[in-house]
Design an enzyme around this catalytic site. Structure first.
Site, PDB file in Angstrom:
ATOM      1  CG  ASP A 262       0.468  -3.369   6.931  1.00 45.42           C
ATOM      2  OD1 ASP A 262      -0.242  -3.770   7.029  1.00 45.42           O
ATOM      3  OD2 ASP A 262       1.378  -1.829   6.996  1.00 45.42           O
TER       4      ASP A 262
ATOM      5  CE1 TYR B 174      -8.453   1.444   7.402  1.00 44.24           C
ATOM      6  CE2 TYR B 174      -8.169   2.309   9.751  1.00 44.24           C
ATOM      7  CZ  TYR B 174      -7.886   2.646   8.339  1.00 44.24           C
ATOM      8  OH  TYR B 174      -6.510   2.638   7.101  1.00 44.24           O
ATOM      9  CE  LYS B 175      -7.406  -1.484   4.922  1.00 42.75           C
ATOM     10  NZ  LYS B 175      -6.160  -0.824   4.937  1.00 42.75           N
TER      11      LYS B 175
ATOM     12  NE  ARG C 121      -9.350  -2.722  -2.821  1.00 47.23           N
ATOM     13  CZ  ARG C 121      -9.237  -2.161  -1.262  1.00 47.23           C
ATOM     14  NH1 ARG C 121      -8.372  -2.639  -0.854  1.00 47.23           N
ATOM     15  NH2 ARG C 121     -10.205  -1.667  -0.965  1.00 47.23           N
TER      16      ARG C 121
ATOM     17  CG  PHE D  40      -2.031   1.213   1.244  1.00 47.27           C
ATOM     18  CD1 PHE D  40      -3.574   0.715   0.973  1.00 47.27           C
ATOM     19  CD2 PHE D  40      -1.524   2.027   1.900  1.00 47.27           C
ATOM     20  CE1 PHE D  40      -4.443   1.442   0.539  1.00 47.27           C
ATOM     21  CE2 PHE D  40      -3.197   3.015   2.161  1.00 47.27           C
ATOM     22  CZ  PHE D  40      -3.973   2.843   1.602  1.00 47.27           C
TER      23      PHE D  40
END
Ligand SMILES: *Cc1c(COP(=O)(O)O)cnc(C)c1O
Length: 397
Positions: A184, A209-210, A356, A113
């Site tokens: 990560d 939060y994912k 996605r 990312f």
């Protein structure tokens, strides 16, 4: 009631919406509404500043950190919450680099990312000691781990394609080369079984939060292996990572173990919501979760490929090499996702051409997958995306 029915019922999922974007922002746990009200009225409202002691606000980053620790295979007492993932990447990377002072290379891959890479660039500039950020293709990471490498900075699951790295293997290779491994877990925590302790990971970071469903802006977490916990030097030496914050000493002394990875005042209200999110995870078997996730993604790929020849699978075909998301390439992917959202299926788009779809196994059912694939098929075969309204880009894609 099956375990799946139990967890699904714990979320507020809007009627008529199939939510395949829990990999970006998990949905609201029903209990969080009450928990937030209590935190505001009975804690902040009624206790005022005494809430720091009486409501346990100050210890929450550790208590909740341990609950996340169970989901990522961390030893108790070695995970703490706070700040955002970008900040935690910076802290972990800085501490790891300081443990390899004679080496200059940070190894990452082009599937990482961007924020992780940007934070590494900024840290290199601040250090001013000639470090190099070496970014290779995801498939070339293993071979690029040489004795020049100080730290590998790898995201386990690729945010675009869902490609899953072999954490045990790459960590072992890093160690064999004398490097440290920072992982990560942004798209792994809550998506699949993770075992940082068994893999011998040095540092791990992730957001809540994912797949963990902590809510927009929920705090990040950092794990430091027990063998490093009292040696890692905190680059962000804030007062709450100090050995005695309330002694208000003039100079910094790092706190014991994982405490030193704290920086400043924790986001108490956000953590109250996260508490409810973590309640959902109680009793969830991560292997069963993974089996359900694979069933969902396999079914989605089969149906979409059968109905939509214009879409090209961007994710690994082997489910063992994939996280809990599936991506397809399509030149007009942005418009196609907008058309799909207009028809009640929320996925997202990642530049340049990735559509996605996240399959959060706590609340997505096989029926959702069938319905989402059918609606996607009609968007594609009837060219419903071919409408100027769907090409207008919003700020957040
Ligand atoms: C989502 C994500 C981030 C986001 O970082 P924030 O600081 O929480 O905005 C960073 N890194 C990775 C790998 C991600 O997937």
């Amino acid at each position: 009631m099956t375990d799946f029915d139990r967890t699904r019922a714990m979320f507020r999922l809007p009627e008529g919406v199939i939510y395949l974007d829990g990999n970006s922002l998990g949905p609201l746990p029903v209990a969080a509404e009450t928990r937030m009200r209590t935190a505001m009225r009975d804690e902040w409202g009624a206790m005022l500043i005494t809430g720091w002691n009486r409501a346990g606000w100050m210890t929450q980053p550790r208590t909740l950190g341990d609950r996340i620790g169970r989901l990522i295979g961390a030893e108790p007492g070695h995970v703490v919450l706070g700040d955002t993932l970008s900040v935690k990447v910076y802290q972990a990377l800085a501490a790891a680099l300081e443990m390899r002072p004679e080496r200059r290379v940070i190894l990452s891959d082009s599937g990482n990312f961007p924020s992780d890479l940007y934070m590494a660039e900024g840290l290199i500039r601040m250090l001013g000691r000639g470090h190099e950020l070496r970014v290779v293709a995801p498939g070339d990471v293993a071979d690029a781990i040489t004795e020049e490498v100080a730290v590998t900075l790898i995201t386990e699951v690729d945010y675009r394609t869902g490609r899953l790295h072999d954490m045990a293997d790459l960590t072992a290779r890093a160690h064999a080369a004398g490097a440290l491994a920072v992982w990560d877990l942004a798209h792994s925590a809550g998506a699949l079984p993770v075992d940082v302790a068994r893999c011998g990971v040095d540092f791990a970071v992730g957001c809540t939060y994912k797949y963990l469903n902590g809510g927009p802006g929920a705090p990040a977490f950092v794990y430091v292996a027990p063998r490093h916990a009292d040696r890692a030097a905190p680059a962000l030496s804030g007062w709450l990572g100090h050995a005695a914050p309330f002694a208000f000493e003039q100079g910094y002394r790092p706190g014991a173990g994982i405490e030193r990875m704290r920086v400043g005042t924790p986001p108490v209200l956000a953590m109250a919501a996260l508490e409810s999110s973590l309640d959902v995870w109680e009793g969830v078997d991560m292997n069963a979760l993974r089996a359900h996730s694979i069933e969902l993604s396999e079914a989605f790929i089969a149906r979409v490929e059968a109905a939509c020849p214009m879409l090209e699978l961007a994710s690994p075909r082997d489910p063992a090499a994939r996280g809990s998301q599936v991506s397809f390439r399509f030149a007009e992917g942005y418009a196609a996702i907008q058309a799909l959202i207009a028809r009640g299926v929320i996925g997202d788009f990642r530049a340049p051409d990735i559509m996605r779809f996240g399959f959060a196994p706590l609340y997505i059912s096989p029926e959702d997958v069938g319905e989402a694939a059918a609606r996607l098929a009609s968007v594609m075969t009837e060219r419903l995306w071919d409408d100027p309204a769907y090409r207008i880009r919003a700020a957040v894609t």
